[in-house]
Design a protein around this motif. Sequence first.
Motif, PDB file in Angstrom:
ATOM      1  N   ASP A   1     -32.397 -10.226   4.707  1.00 21.07           N
ATOM      2  CA  ASP A   1     -33.473  -9.950   3.757  1.00 21.07           C
ATOM      3  C   ASP A   1     -32.886  -9.600   2.392  1.00 21.07           C
ATOM      4  O   ASP A   1     -31.817  -8.993   2.298  1.00 21.07           O
ATOM      5  N   ILE A   2     -33.610  -9.973   1.333  1.00 19.93           N
ATOM      6  CA  ILE A   2     -33.158  -9.729  -0.043  1.00 19.93           C
ATOM      7  C   ILE A   2     -34.205  -8.870  -0.744  1.00 19.93           C
ATOM      8  O   ILE A   2     -35.383  -9.240  -0.817  1.00 19.93           O
ATOM      9  N   TYR A   3     -33.760  -7.732  -1.274  1.00 28.40           N
ATOM     10  CA  TYR A   3     -34.651  -6.816  -1.988  1.00 28.40           C
ATOM     11  C   TYR A   3     -34.119  -6.619  -3.410  1.00 28.40           C
ATOM     12  O   TYR A   3     -32.901  -6.628  -3.639  1.00 28.40           O
ATOM     13  N   LEU A   4     -35.038  -6.401  -4.339  1.00 25.84           N
ATOM     14  CA  LEU A   4     -34.659  -6.195  -5.744  1.00 25.84           C
ATOM     15  C   LEU A   4     -35.412  -4.992  -6.291  1.00 25.84           C
ATOM     16  O   LEU A   4     -36.648  -4.963  -6.275  1.00 25.84           O
ATOM     17  N   THR A   5     -34.670  -4.004  -6.762  1.00 26.39           N
ATOM     18  CA  THR A   5     -35.253  -2.781  -7.322  1.00 26.39           C
ATOM     19  C   THR A   5     -35.382  -2.912  -8.835  1.00 26.39           C
ATOM     20  O   THR A   5     -34.381  -3.105  -9.526  1.00 26.39           O
ATOM     21  N   VAL A   6     -36.593  -2.818  -9.346  1.00 31.19           N
ATOM     22  CA  VAL A   6     -36.827  -2.893 -10.792  1.00 31.19           C
ATOM     23  C   VAL A   6     -36.568  -1.516 -11.403  1.00 31.19           C
ATOM     24  O   VAL A   6     -36.993  -0.495 -10.859  1.00 31.19           O
TER      25      VAL A   6
ATOM     26  N   LEU B   1     -26.368  -7.894   6.513  1.00 29.87           N
ATOM     27  CA  LEU B   1     -27.237  -6.723   6.433  1.00 29.87           C
ATOM     28  C   LEU B   1     -28.315  -6.960   5.377  1.00 29.87           C
ATOM     29  O   LEU B   1     -28.194  -7.870   4.544  1.00 29.87           O
ATOM     30  N   PRO B   2     -29.375  -6.160   5.365  1.00 31.20           N
ATOM     31  CA  PRO B   2     -30.319  -6.245   4.251  1.00 31.20           C
ATOM     32  C   PRO B   2     -29.588  -6.077   2.925  1.00 31.20           C
ATOM     33  O   PRO B   2     -28.687  -5.240   2.808  1.00 31.20           O
ATOM     34  N   LEU B   3     -29.968  -6.865   1.944  1.00 28.71           N
ATOM     35  CA  LEU B   3     -29.322  -6.857   0.632  1.00 28.71           C
ATOM     36  C   LEU B   3     -30.258  -6.170  -0.365  1.00 28.71           C
ATOM     37  O   LEU B   3     -31.380  -6.638  -0.589  1.00 28.71           O
ATOM     38  N   VAL B   4     -29.835  -5.042  -0.931  1.00 25.19           N
ATOM     39  CA  VAL B   4     -30.651  -4.293  -1.889  1.00 25.19           C
ATOM     40  C   VAL B   4     -29.952  -4.359  -3.243  1.00 25.19           C
ATOM     41  O   VAL B   4     -28.881  -3.772  -3.423  1.00 25.19           O
ATOM     42  N   CYS B   5     -30.542  -5.062  -4.193  1.00 24.91           N
ATOM     43  CA  CYS B   5     -29.945  -5.269  -5.514  1.00 24.91           C
ATOM     44  C   CYS B   5     -30.697  -4.459  -6.560  1.00 24.91           C
ATOM     45  O   CYS B   5     -31.915  -4.300  -6.472  1.00 24.91           O
ATOM     46  N   THR B   6     -29.981  -3.980  -7.561  1.00 23.49           N
ATOM     47  CA  THR B   6     -30.623  -3.284  -8.680  1.00 23.49           C
ATOM     48  C   THR B   6     -30.530  -4.113  -9.960  1.00 23.49           C
ATOM     49  O   THR B   6     -30.851  -3.615 -11.033  1.00 23.49           O
ATOM     50  N   PHE B   7     -30.097  -5.379  -9.830  1.00 25.77           N
ATOM     51  CA  PHE B   7     -30.073  -6.324 -10.946  1.00 25.77           C
ATOM     52  C   PHE B   7     -30.388  -7.701 -10.379  1.00 25.77           C
ATOM     53  O   PHE B   7     -30.042  -7.997  -9.234  1.00 25.77           O
ATOM     54  N   PHE B   8     -31.058  -8.537 -11.166  1.00 26.13           N
ATOM     55  CA  PHE B   8     -31.641  -9.758 -10.614  1.00 26.13           C
ATOM     56  C   PHE B   8     -30.644 -10.872 -10.288  1.00 26.13           C
ATOM     57  O   PHE B   8     -30.877 -11.660  -9.367  1.00 26.13           O
ATOM     58  N   ILE B   9     -29.508 -10.962 -10.984  1.00 23.58           N
ATOM     59  CA  ILE B   9     -28.601 -12.092 -10.774  1.00 23.58           C
ATOM     60  C   ILE B   9     -28.061 -12.152  -9.340  1.00 23.58           C
ATOM     61  O   ILE B   9     -28.104 -13.212  -8.708  1.00 23.58           O
ATOM     62  N   PRO B  10     -27.555 -11.048  -8.764  1.00 26.03           N
ATOM     63  CA  PRO B  10     -27.103 -11.131  -7.365  1.00 26.03           C
ATOM     64  C   PRO B  10     -28.224 -11.521  -6.400  1.00 26.03           C
ATOM     65  O   PRO B  10     -27.982 -12.239  -5.417  1.00 26.03           O
ATOM     66  N   ALA B  11     -29.445 -11.066  -6.659  1.00 23.14           N
ATOM     67  CA  ALA B  11     -30.571 -11.409  -5.790  1.00 23.14           C
ATOM     68  C   ALA B  11     -30.877 -12.900  -5.879  1.00 23.14           C
ATOM     69  O   ALA B  11     -31.104 -13.571  -4.857  1.00 23.14           O
ATOM     70  N   PHE B  12     -30.884 -13.455  -7.106  1.00 24.68           N
ATOM     71  CA  PHE B  12     -31.115 -14.890  -7.278  1.00 24.68           C
ATOM     72  C   PHE B  12     -30.030 -15.700  -6.570  1.00 24.68           C
ATOM     73  O   PHE B  12     -30.305 -16.706  -5.916  1.00 24.68           O
ATOM     74  N   ALA B  13     -28.792 -15.253  -6.738  1.00 26.64           N
ATOM     75  CA  ALA B  13     -27.677 -15.966  -6.119  1.00 26.64           C
ATOM     76  C   ALA B  13     -27.780 -15.922  -4.599  1.00 26.64           C
ATOM     77  O   ALA B  13     -27.503 -16.923  -3.913  1.00 26.64           O
TER      78      ALA B  13
END
Length: 445
Positions: free
Chosen positions: A147-152, A126-138
Amino acid sequence: MTKTKSADAWVISVNMGYGHARAAYALKDLAHEHIIDANDYPGIPKRDKMLWGQSRKLYEAISRLKPLPLIGDLAFELLDRNQRIAPFYPKRDLSAPTAQVKQTFFMITKLGLCKHLIERLAQKPLPLVCTFFIPAFAAEFYDYPGDIYLTVCDADMSRAWVSMDPKKSRIKYFAPNGRVAERLRLYGVREENIFLTGFPLPKEIIGGPTGEMVKADLKMRLCNLDPNGVFTKKYQRTLNAELGINYCPEKSNRPLTLTFSVGGAGAQRNLAIQVVQSLKHKLGRGMLHLHLAAGTKKSAADYFTEKIRAMGLKKALGRNLFVDYYSDRPTYFHEFTKLLRRTDILWTKPSEMSFYTGVGLPIIMAPSIGSQEVFNRVWLKQVGGGITQGDPRYTDEWLFDWVASGGLARMAWNGYIEAPTHGAYRIESIITGEKVELDKVPMIV
């Protein structure tokens, strides 16, 4: 927007403070089954848990030391230096990875941090929505197929939030304001990977795309914040146009309510008690309601209760002086969101809570902890929704002067008009592909 099966995404947070989890909570309607904490989920490898735990314990310990003179400042300076946000001007290429980025990628590529989580999620991409950068980088490193999304989560951001090679990275960013969008460009993120959405605020405090709940709450709040009509009489025509002709009833249905929110590390406990001490006589006479939001910190709640009883305010407890504590984070976020709807003034450090000025909450800012909170403070002042606290020993004087002058009412209005509120709806629209008409645009500043 009604949640459907097609709206599902993996929403990934971390159990470190409240900021990242608060953003994830607002996106809970997107979450497939439930929100996942990358550092605390069933089956997490022992090595991952140890790596996450070391950094969390260090941050919280130093955050609690921060209010102490000399030793607290020195300890936090050493921690904060590694993740400090570089000056924005002069505008220049800031795409080169910093030491913190390299350290993060060492933990991912050499120590396997988050590999187990990403491989598990990849079984249902599924689309991946992260609120911290480490899981998104991984996720990107381990070739997550979705898809990979990152919420600042702050009004400005350090280089730590952007991958080693931003021009090649496929991570897409949700920017809470215009400054973050501009910062991402300086860091080398491609334009098509930047979405200016606003910070995600819980839907249950917004009330739909047109924000009817926000408007109703603001009407009542203005009554309490401007009892002499200094602000509302001057801007009556504008208020009528936005909030309706009867924007303020003859009498509010609740007393003036101040909420003091303690951060995830519990570093503002002593400040909160100074505030209670100053307001002691007004609390004793029932002139206001005061909530001390201890969150999930039982030690903070016990500390507050002990000090309040020692002041002779035992009778006020549960009547107009409240110590709010919850045993788990989902309950805390749910109940705290409900509390904010009946709050007139929010006193907090300038964390991710700064964005809540968008619902018409004037924010009194406690001292900053960390580089990002310094920038949040600047942003909050820029939009006119917050002000630095006065001397807490004299809260009973300056706080009521600010109410009498209509100053806090003006901040409530500025926050409502200038700051974004519909971030959760915009993010959901991007993930699902469903268009939605929104009442407010995201903040450009």
